[in-house]
Design a protein around this motif. Structure first.
Motif, PDB file in Angstrom:
ATOM      1  N   LEU A   1      31.102 -55.983  26.671  1.00  0.00           N
ATOM      2  CA  LEU A   1      30.487 -54.978  27.468  1.00  0.00           C
ATOM      3  C   LEU A   1      30.393 -53.662  27.025  1.00  0.00           C
ATOM      4  O   LEU A   1      31.378 -52.909  26.468  1.00  0.00           O
ATOM      5  CB  LEU A   1      31.355 -54.878  28.806  1.00  0.00           C
ATOM      6  N   THR A   2      29.081 -53.303  27.122  1.00  0.00           N
ATOM      7  CA  THR A   2      28.789 -51.676  26.468  1.00  0.00           C
ATOM      8  C   THR A   2      28.435 -50.769  27.869  1.00  0.00           C
ATOM      9  O   THR A   2      28.214 -49.682  27.377  1.00  0.00           O
ATOM     10  CB  THR A   2      27.744 -51.906  25.585  1.00  0.00           C
ATOM     11  N   ALA A   3      28.307 -51.454  28.905  1.00  0.00           N
ATOM     12  CA  ALA A   3      28.074 -50.735  30.002  1.00  0.00           C
ATOM     13  C   ALA A   3      28.782 -51.192  31.450  1.00  0.00           C
ATOM     14  O   ALA A   3      28.856 -52.267  31.394  1.00  0.00           O
ATOM     15  CB  ALA A   3      26.577 -50.539  30.263  1.00  0.00           C
TER      16      ALA A   3
ATOM     17  N   ASP B   1      29.211 -52.047  35.567  1.00  0.00           N
ATOM     18  CA  ASP B   1      28.277 -52.681  36.292  1.00  0.00           C
ATOM     19  C   ASP B   1      27.562 -51.496  37.340  1.00  0.00           C
ATOM     20  O   ASP B   1      28.457 -50.487  37.734  1.00  0.00           O
ATOM     21  CB  ASP B   1      29.117 -53.461  37.376  1.00  0.00           C
ATOM     22  N   PRO B   2      26.306 -51.675  37.320  1.00  0.00           N
ATOM     23  CA  PRO B   2      25.542 -50.282  37.985  1.00  0.00           C
ATOM     24  C   PRO B   2      26.042 -50.080  39.318  1.00  0.00           C
ATOM     25  O   PRO B   2      26.020 -48.960  39.902  1.00  0.00           O
ATOM     26  CB  PRO B   2      24.152 -50.732  37.870  1.00  0.00           C
ATOM     27  N   GLU B   3      26.394 -51.081  40.126  1.00  0.00           N
ATOM     28  CA  GLU B   3      26.728 -50.986  41.672  1.00  0.00           C
ATOM     29  C   GLU B   3      28.321 -50.257  41.611  1.00  0.00           C
ATOM     30  O   GLU B   3      28.472 -49.810  42.690  1.00  0.00           O
ATOM     31  CB  GLU B   3      26.593 -52.269  42.237  1.00  0.00           C
ATOM     32  N   ASN B   4      29.073 -50.875  40.706  1.00  0.00           N
ATOM     33  CA  ASN B   4      30.265 -50.552  40.662  1.00  0.00           C
ATOM     34  C   ASN B   4      30.996 -49.932  39.574  1.00  0.00           C
ATOM     35  O   ASN B   4      31.494 -50.705  38.645  1.00  0.00           O
ATOM     36  CB  ASN B   4      31.336 -51.698  41.341  1.00  0.00           C
ATOM     37  N   PRO B   5      30.676 -48.674  39.212  1.00  0.00           N
ATOM     38  CA  PRO B   5      30.786 -48.337  37.761  1.00  0.00           C
ATOM     39  C   PRO B   5      32.292 -48.143  37.122  1.00  0.00           C
ATOM     40  O   PRO B   5      32.429 -47.898  36.156  1.00  0.00           O
ATOM     41  CB  PRO B   5      30.174 -46.876  37.713  1.00  0.00           C
ATOM     42  N   GLY B   6      33.285 -48.347  38.173  1.00  0.00           N
ATOM     43  CA  GLY B   6      34.617 -48.543  37.817  1.00  0.00           C
ATOM     44  C   GLY B   6      34.934 -50.005  36.867  1.00  0.00           C
ATOM     45  O   GLY B   6      36.003 -49.893  36.486  1.00  0.00           O
ATOM     46  N   ASN B   7      33.995 -50.449  37.067  1.00  0.00           N
ATOM     47  CA  ASN B   7      34.174 -52.282  36.835  1.00  0.00           C
ATOM     48  C   ASN B   7      33.241 -52.299  35.484  1.00  0.00           C
ATOM     49  O   ASN B   7      32.058 -52.115  35.558  1.00  0.00           O
ATOM     50  CB  ASN B   7      34.096 -53.245  37.684  1.00  0.00           C
ATOM     51  N   GLY B   8      33.514 -53.372  34.735  1.00  0.00           N
ATOM     52  CA  GLY B   8      32.542 -54.057  33.661  1.00  0.00           C
ATOM     53  C   GLY B   8      31.623 -55.102  34.016  1.00  0.00           C
ATOM     54  O   GLY B   8      30.596 -55.041  33.974  1.00  0.00           O
ATOM     55  N   LEU B   9      32.094 -55.989  34.893  1.00  0.00           N
ATOM     56  CA  LEU B   9      31.560 -57.025  35.599  1.00  0.00           C
ATOM     57  C   LEU B   9      31.362 -56.784  37.207  1.00  0.00           C
ATOM     58  O   LEU B   9      31.954 -56.126  37.653  1.00  0.00           O
ATOM     59  CB  LEU B   9      32.184 -58.283  35.203  1.00  0.00           C
ATOM     60  N   PRO B  10      30.360 -57.554  37.797  1.00  0.00           N
ATOM     61  CA  PRO B  10      30.229 -57.431  39.046  1.00  0.00           C
ATOM     62  C   PRO B  10      31.472 -57.813  39.890  1.00  0.00           C
ATOM     63  O   PRO B  10      32.331 -58.705  39.252  1.00  0.00           O
ATOM     64  CB  PRO B  10      29.056 -58.483  39.579  1.00  0.00           C
ATOM     65  N   VAL B  11      31.928 -57.145  40.942  1.00  0.00           N
ATOM     66  CA  VAL B  11      32.849 -57.395  41.909  1.00  0.00           C
ATOM     67  C   VAL B  11      33.287 -58.851  42.285  1.00  0.00           C
ATOM     68  O   VAL B  11      32.036 -59.670  42.608  1.00  0.00           O
ATOM     69  CB  VAL B  11      33.122 -56.228  42.904  1.00  0.00           C
ATOM     70  N   ILE B  12      34.118 -59.542  42.059  1.00  0.00           N
ATOM     71  CA  ILE B  12      34.241 -60.941  42.369  1.00  0.00           C
ATOM     72  C   ILE B  12      34.515 -60.940  44.060  1.00  0.00           C
ATOM     73  O   ILE B  12      35.507 -60.258  44.621  1.00  0.00           O
ATOM     74  CB  ILE B  12      35.585 -61.711  42.018  1.00  0.00           C
ATOM     75  N   THR B  13      33.537 -61.446  44.911  1.00  0.00           N
ATOM     76  CA  THR B  13      33.694 -61.470  46.279  1.00  0.00           C
ATOM     77  C   THR B  13      33.680 -62.948  47.036  1.00  0.00           C
ATOM     78  O   THR B  13      33.847 -63.181  48.019  1.00  0.00           O
ATOM     79  CB  THR B  13      32.529 -60.617  46.995  1.00  0.00           C
ATOM     80  N   SER B  14      33.614 -63.781  45.838  1.00  0.00           N
ATOM     81  CA  SER B  14      33.690 -65.187  46.628  1.00  0.00           C
ATOM     82  C   SER B  14      34.833 -66.139  45.760  1.00  0.00           C
ATOM     83  O   SER B  14      35.723 -65.444  44.962  1.00  0.00           O
ATOM     84  CB  SER B  14      32.262 -65.927  46.703  1.00  0.00           C
TER      85      SER B  14
END
Length: 462
Positions: A65-67, A69-82
């Motif tokens: 991961l080089t950047a 998640d644009p919606e949650n910049p504290g995390n590298g991958l999208p938030v797990i919601t399911s």
């Protein structure tokens, strides 16, 4: 925290109520190519789809991961919601560690609606600078590798080289669990938690794992993690292996070579129970070995275990640990019980631990109950522990006990063997105050004496 339940479907057939079972839900299975965009897309699709999903990572792939998640910049991958299962097949998910080129972010966050199963996956290089389970509190950082506010099950995985750093309070270098979690057959190694502020009272807790629980850890290894604070006076580094603030169960697990470092502050055990809580920490089997609490000009309290709540320890090897405080106070090379602590210790080996405070005060090489806590020890081997303090005070090679400021501290011994320990005084036991009595215990061959002061421990001589 939400949980999914599959309701029974009731139908009316031929005028009678008949329960119709729902077919078992099958997870949709997706093969994820060895590319970060594919992994991001697969998580987003799984979050958006009904029912559970299974993501099968490419065998032994490294997803770098080089950047964030644009919606949650504290995390590298999208938030797990399911409900998502990640089958790693030996793959690694890592943050690119090039200094100054890649922003700091953790790898994964599981929200309160999320349910993540992580299998055979390495999580590496994450760097937490916020605390998503406790938003709105600046200066906090939680979970460099993963922060779980929902449900998490980790099996046969590795968390290595992750960091949580903050200028007020940092916890969970590898794993932070304010939700419901389990960790089994997993290595948590080389993670860091750092208080980087300049004010007194900062905290670095749980370099390997921090738990606000409940949490179960089984057949795992917590190795070479580090909790550290700046030289600000009276800051706290504790739980370098694991810190518990809620119900925690640890079984058949090795906690080794972890270090808490707090110059001018408080360095506490590799396994620590943080504050008085209803939840009990239970440790059964396994080993807590070769850990260090180091507090030059400060207070080192419990090289292996520092307990200040409810704790049960059964059949655990506690050996080779050190509490070190040059020009300070070192207590409990093996185990330290705090003023609010209640510890039941049974069938364990407390061997070869050291409390060392050159130019200071060192007490309790094996066991230490100095501040009014409650220690009940049955059928343990307390052997070859050492208290040293060059040009200082060294007391209680096997055990140091005192009643604390209220005089209410209690140490209950039954059927223990306390032998071949040494200190400046009270090679076996030093009783300063409080309540202590022997009940079938063997206290012998300690240096320079078995119990001190003379007559303080009825039935103990020499």
């Amino acid at each position: 925290m939400s949980r999914r339940h599959v309701p029974a479907v009731i139908g009316l057939v031929a005028g009678a109520l008949v329960a119709v079972p729902v077919p078992a839900a099958h997870a949709a299975s997706v093969q994820v190519r060895c590319a970060v965009p594919d992994l991001v897309a697969a998580i987003n699709a799984a979050n958006a789809s009904p029912g559970p999903d299974r993501l099968r990572l490419a065998d032994r792939c490294t997803y770098t991961l080089t950047a964030p998640d644009p919606e949650n910049p504290g995390n590298g991958l999208p938030v797990i919601t399911s409900e998502i299962t990640i089958e790693g097949h030996g793959a690694t998910i890592r943050r690119d560690g090039h200094a100054g080129k890649v922003p700091r972010f953790r790898i994964l966050f599981v929200s309160d609606t999320g349910n993540l199963t992580l299998n055979r996956t390495t999580i590496s290089g994450g760097f937490a600078t916020d605390c998503p389970a406790f938003p709105g509190f600046p200066g906090l950082a939680c979970g460099g590798g993963i922060s779980n506010a929902g449900t998490m099950k980790v099996t046969r995985s590795r968390f290595t080289g992750n960091t949580s750093r903050a200028d007020v309070y940092a916890q969970g270098g590898g794993i932070d669990n304010p939700g419901t979690g389990s960790v089994s057959e997993t290595e948590v190694s080389g993670n860091r938690v750092i208080y980087s502020g300049s004010e007194a009272g900062g905290v670095a807790a749980g370099a390997g794992i921090a738990n606000d629980g409940p949490l179960k850890v089984t057949r795992s290894r917590l190795i070479a993690n580090t909790a550290s604070v700046t030289k600000a006076k009276e800051s706290f580094a504790f739980g370098a292996g694991i810190i518990s603030f809620a119900e925690t169960t640890i079984k058949d697990t090795t906690v080794s070579e972890n270090r808490s470092f707090a110059p001018n502050g408080f360095a506490r055990g590799a396994v620590a129970n943080g504050i008085p809580e209803p939840g009990r920490m239970t440790v059964t089997g396994g080993a807590i070995t070769h850990n260090t609490s180091d507090a030059p000009h400060g207070f080192a309290q419990g090289g292996a275990i520092a307990n200040n709540a409810l704790m049960t320890v059964t059949k655990v090897e506690i050996s080779g640990n050190r509490a070190v405080a040059r020009d300070g106070n070192a207590r409990g090379g093996g185990v330290r019980v705090g003023p609010f602590g209640t510890l039941d210790l049974t069938g364990s080996r407390i061997t070869g631990n050291t409390a060392d405070a050159p130019n200071g005060t060192a007490q309790g090489g094996g066991l230490d109950n100095p501040d009014g806590g409650t220690l009940t020890a049955r059928r343990n081997k307390v052997l070859r522990n050492t208290v040293t303090a060059k040009d200082g005070t060294a007391q209680g090679g096997g055990l140091y006990t005192a009643g604390g400021s209220t005089g209410s501290g209690t140490t209950t011994l039954e059927g223990n063997t306390i032998t071949h320990n040494r200190a400046g005084d009270g090679g076996g036991i030093f009783k300063a105050s409080g309540t202590l009595a022997l009940n079938g215990d063997v206290v012998r061959d300690n240096r320079p004496n078995n119990c001190s002061p003379a007559g303080a421990v009825p039935g103990c001589t020499g």
